[in-house]
Scaffold this motif. Structure first.
Motif, PDB file in Angstrom:
ATOM      1  N   CYS A 197      11.361 -12.854  -2.876  1.00 17.90           N
ATOM      2  CA  CYS A 197      10.620 -11.687  -3.393  1.00 17.90           C
ATOM      3  C   CYS A 197      11.743 -10.420  -3.130  1.00 17.90           C
ATOM      4  O   CYS A 197      12.174 -10.127  -2.213  1.00 17.90           O
ATOM      5  CB  CYS A 197       9.660 -11.253  -2.187  1.00 17.90           C
ATOM      6  N   GLY A 198      11.698  -9.769  -4.446  1.00 17.95           N
ATOM      7  CA  GLY A 198      12.343  -8.457  -4.500  1.00 17.95           C
ATOM      8  C   GLY A 198      11.888  -7.457  -5.144  1.00 17.95           C
ATOM      9  O   GLY A 198      12.623  -6.351  -5.284  1.00 17.95           O
ATOM     10  N   TYR A 199      10.651  -7.663  -5.556  1.00 22.72           N
ATOM     11  CA  TYR A 199       9.909  -6.655  -6.424  1.00 22.72           C
ATOM     12  C   TYR A 199       8.795  -6.137  -5.610  1.00 22.72           C
ATOM     13  O   TYR A 199       7.815  -6.825  -5.196  1.00 22.72           O
ATOM     14  CB  TYR A 199       9.414  -6.999  -7.762  1.00 22.72           C
ATOM     15  N   GLY A 200       8.642  -4.749  -5.507  1.00 22.44           N
ATOM     16  CA  GLY A 200       7.549  -4.064  -4.596  1.00 22.44           C
ATOM     17  C   GLY A 200       6.630  -3.366  -5.507  1.00 22.44           C
ATOM     18  O   GLY A 200       7.184  -2.395  -6.152  1.00 22.44           O
ATOM     19  N   ALA A 201       5.405  -3.820  -5.705  1.00 25.06           N
ATOM     20  CA  ALA A 201       4.324  -3.067  -6.615  1.00 25.06           C
ATOM     21  C   ALA A 201       3.601  -2.280  -5.741  1.00 25.06           C
ATOM     22  O   ALA A 201       2.769  -3.038  -4.683  1.00 25.06           O
ATOM     23  CB  ALA A 201       3.637  -4.308  -7.255  1.00 25.06           C
ATOM     24  N   GLU A 247       0.782  -1.145  -0.174  1.00 29.26           N
ATOM     25  CA  GLU A 247       0.024  -0.048   0.046  1.00 29.26           C
ATOM     26  C   GLU A 247       0.960   1.220  -0.024  1.00 29.26           C
ATOM     27  O   GLU A 247       1.917   1.352   0.825  1.00 29.26           O
ATOM     28  CB  GLU A 247      -0.772   0.012   1.261  1.00 29.26           C
ATOM     29  N   ALA A 248       0.383   2.083  -0.708  1.00 33.81           N
ATOM     30  CA  ALA A 248       1.260   3.302  -0.988  1.00 33.81           C
ATOM     31  C   ALA A 248       1.768   3.917   0.440  1.00 33.81           C
ATOM     32  O   ALA A 248       2.876   4.500   0.512  1.00 33.81           O
ATOM     33  CB  ALA A 248       0.403   4.495  -1.687  1.00 33.81           C
ATOM     34  N   GLU A 249       0.740   4.191   1.234  1.00 35.53           N
ATOM     35  CA  GLU A 249       1.046   4.800   2.560  1.00 35.53           C
ATOM     36  C   GLU A 249       2.109   4.020   3.656  1.00 35.53           C
ATOM     37  O   GLU A 249       2.551   4.551   4.389  1.00 35.53           O
ATOM     38  CB  GLU A 249      -0.102   5.099   3.411  1.00 35.53           C
ATOM     39  N   THR A 250       2.580   2.688   3.331  1.00 29.89           N
ATOM     40  CA  THR A 250       3.404   1.861   3.957  1.00 29.89           C
ATOM     41  C   THR A 250       4.442   1.400   3.389  1.00 29.89           C
ATOM     42  O   THR A 250       5.264   0.813   3.803  1.00 29.89           O
ATOM     43  CB  THR A 250       2.593   0.469   4.429  1.00 29.89           C
ATOM     44  N   VAL A 251       5.047   2.278   2.203  1.00 28.90           N
ATOM     45  CA  VAL A 251       5.948   1.786   1.481  1.00 28.90           C
ATOM     46  C   VAL A 251       7.458   1.824   2.214  1.00 28.90           C
ATOM     47  O   VAL A 251       8.212   1.106   2.238  1.00 28.90           O
ATOM     48  CB  VAL A 251       6.329   2.691   0.289  1.00 28.90           C
ATOM     49  N   THR A 252       7.554   2.851   3.187  1.00 29.68           N
ATOM     50  CA  THR A 252       8.580   2.991   3.875  1.00 29.68           C
ATOM     51  C   THR A 252       8.811   1.905   5.276  1.00 29.68           C
ATOM     52  O   THR A 252       9.858   1.835   5.278  1.00 29.68           O
ATOM     53  CB  THR A 252       8.678   4.205   4.707  1.00 29.68           C
ATOM     54  N   ARG A 253       7.712   1.442   5.414  1.00 29.43           N
ATOM     55  CA  ARG A 253       8.001   0.303   6.348  1.00 29.43           C
ATOM     56  C   ARG A 253       7.926  -1.148   5.763  1.00 29.43           C
ATOM     57  O   ARG A 253       8.241  -1.905   6.176  1.00 29.43           O
ATOM     58  CB  ARG A 253       6.611  -0.015   7.336  1.00 29.43           C
ATOM     59  N   ALA A 254       7.634  -1.160   4.275  1.00 36.04           N
ATOM     60  CA  ALA A 254       7.630  -2.601   3.793  1.00 36.04           C
ATOM     61  C   ALA A 254       9.143  -3.126   3.760  1.00 36.04           C
ATOM     62  O   ALA A 254       8.725  -4.517   4.091  1.00 36.04           O
ATOM     63  CB  ALA A 254       7.456  -2.224   2.201  1.00 36.04           C
ATOM     64  N   PRO A 255      10.313  -2.651   3.724  1.00 31.19           N
ATOM     65  CA  PRO A 255      11.308  -3.611   3.686  1.00 31.19           C
ATOM     66  C   PRO A 255      11.529  -4.352   5.043  1.00 31.19           C
ATOM     67  O   PRO A 255      11.947  -5.712   5.425  1.00 31.19           O
ATOM     68  CB  PRO A 255      12.603  -2.697   3.728  1.00 31.19           C
ATOM     69  N   GLN A 256      10.848  -3.887   6.158  1.00 37.44           N
ATOM     70  CA  GLN A 256      10.931  -4.365   7.406  1.00 37.44           C
ATOM     71  C   GLN A 256       9.836  -5.547   7.617  1.00 37.44           C
ATOM     72  O   GLN A 256       9.857  -6.402   8.378  1.00 37.44           O
ATOM     73  CB  GLN A 256      10.708  -3.550   8.649  1.00 37.44           C
ATOM     74  N   GLN A 257       8.759  -5.555   6.936  1.00 35.20           N
ATOM     75  CA  GLN A 257       7.491  -6.274   6.821  1.00 35.20           C
ATOM     76  C   GLN A 257       7.918  -7.513   5.594  1.00 35.20           C
ATOM     77  O   GLN A 257       7.110  -8.468   5.902  1.00 35.20           O
ATOM     78  CB  GLN A 257       6.432  -5.695   6.499  1.00 35.20           C
ATOM     79  N   LEU A 258       9.028  -7.378   5.038  1.00 36.61           N
ATOM     80  CA  LEU A 258       9.046  -8.434   4.002  1.00 36.61           C
ATOM     81  C   LEU A 258       9.464  -9.764   4.575  1.00 36.61           C
ATOM     82  O   LEU A 258      10.356 -10.006   5.245  1.00 36.61           O
ATOM     83  CB  LEU A 258      10.391  -8.001   2.952  1.00 36.61           C
TER      84      LEU A 258
END
Length: 333
Positions: free
Chosen positions: A210-214, A121-132
């Motif tokens: 997983c290495g691609y964030g859509a 989700e656009a508003e969670t991009v900055t947190r995404a690497p920690q959630q991967l």
């Protein structure tokens, strides 16, 4: 594999708000030799935003088209002006997770290699690497039938929408078989290229890591398309059937996809006529095109009865332990 062997291609139109993140994520990868951004007739400063992400390594090349030519033409131009032996496509509002190419390029047994996609989700991009989540690679190879069938939607049935995958492609394979994107297509141009590659014997490998964030945005241009785009999609299938040497099983799969895409076109075309010229004109079209009637009737029936079915439909993604949704289901490491 050479340390820096990948050309990342970003076709962008009016992406000033997102492209800096995309470019920065590509330049961060040590395997990336060049990043080619094609500003496809933007009017919002996309080219300047892309240059703002330049890291001074002389790997970034930003080219601007005066008029919009579409993603296929933009990508083809980027292929022609670049030189790296491997080609990776990145959408202008997406990003790479750090270290993406390390696993993808670990082995050399492929012509195309794709990895898993996380929907963010656009508003969670900055947190995404920690959630991967960290997935086992679990490599598999796609044949043409599996790939095509994975691009045919079925109501109520979850499928891996493998047309979403963003493979790294060998330039040598594309050049040997004279493969480029069909520039008249603005929908399904990736699907068409990959099918023609598979018809020419491409080894298409998929790993589950997983290495691609859509990035999921409500106003994404990729979420909408014109009726004309649907027509060009089924016509591309017809061209594949006419020009490629296919096994009977592969030809049957392409015909299934052609019928699926044509059905969507016929319903959309019928509704366009109704909106523009009235119900009588739409009915006359149906009566003079009897082959279109099943698709039109079936589509209208499904729309009218949608409220009686379970809400939400079937997602194309599965949720991981960290909360992100992934295209390919897998057990975490």
């Amino acid at each position: 594999m050479a340390k820096a062997s990948v050309c990342v291609i970003i076709a962008a139109k009016n992406a000033a708000d997102t492209i800096e993140m995309a470019v920065a994520s590509a330049l961060r990868e040590k395997q990336v030799a060049e990043v080619v951004v094609i500003d496809d007739g933007s009017g919002d400063g996309t080219a300047g935003a892309a240059r703002a992400a330049d890291d001074g390594s002389n790997r970034l090349n930003v080219v601007s088209f005066e008029k919009n030519r579409g993603p296929s033409a933009a990508r083809n131009h980027a292929i022609e002006i670049s030189t790296a032996p491997l080609i990776s496509i990145l959408d202008a509002d997406d990003f790479f997770f750090e270290g993406r190419f390390s696993r993808m390029l670990a082995d050399d047994d492929w012509d195309f290699v794709a990895d898993n996609i996380a929907f963010v989700e656009a508003e969670t991009v900055t947190r995404a690497p920690q959630q991967l989540d960290h997935f086992l690679d679990r490599p598999l190879f796609l044949d043409l039938v599996a790939f095509v069938d994975g691009n045919i939607s079925k109501r109520g049935v979850r499928r891996g929408e493998i047309g979403f995958l963003k493979p790294v492609m060998r330039r040598a394979f594309l050049d040997t078989h004279r493969l480029r994107y069909r520039e008249e297509m603005r929908l399904g141009e990736d699907y068409d290229l990959y099918v023609r590659a598979l018809a020419n014997g491409a080894r298409y490998k998929v790993i589950h890591s997983c290495g691609y964030g859509a990035v999921v945005r409500g106003n994404s241009l990729s979420g909408s398309h014109r009726t004309e785009d649907l027509r060009k999609l089924y016509e591309a299938d017809q061209a594949i059937l006419a020009n490629c040497s296919l096994t009977p099983e592969a030809a049957a799969a392409v015909r299934r996809h052609e019928s699926h895409a044509r059905g969507k076109y016929e319903l959309r075309h019928f509704l366009d006529i109704k909106k523009q010229s009235g119900a009588g004109a739409a009915l006359r079209y149906a009566l003079t095109h009897p082959f279109a009637v099943p698709a039109i009737a079936g589509g209208i029936f499904m729309d009218k009865t949608e409220r009686f079915r379970s809400p939400g439909g079937v997602e194309i993604a599965t949720r991981g332990a960290g909360g992100l949704r992934y295209l390919l289901p897998s057990s975490a490491e």
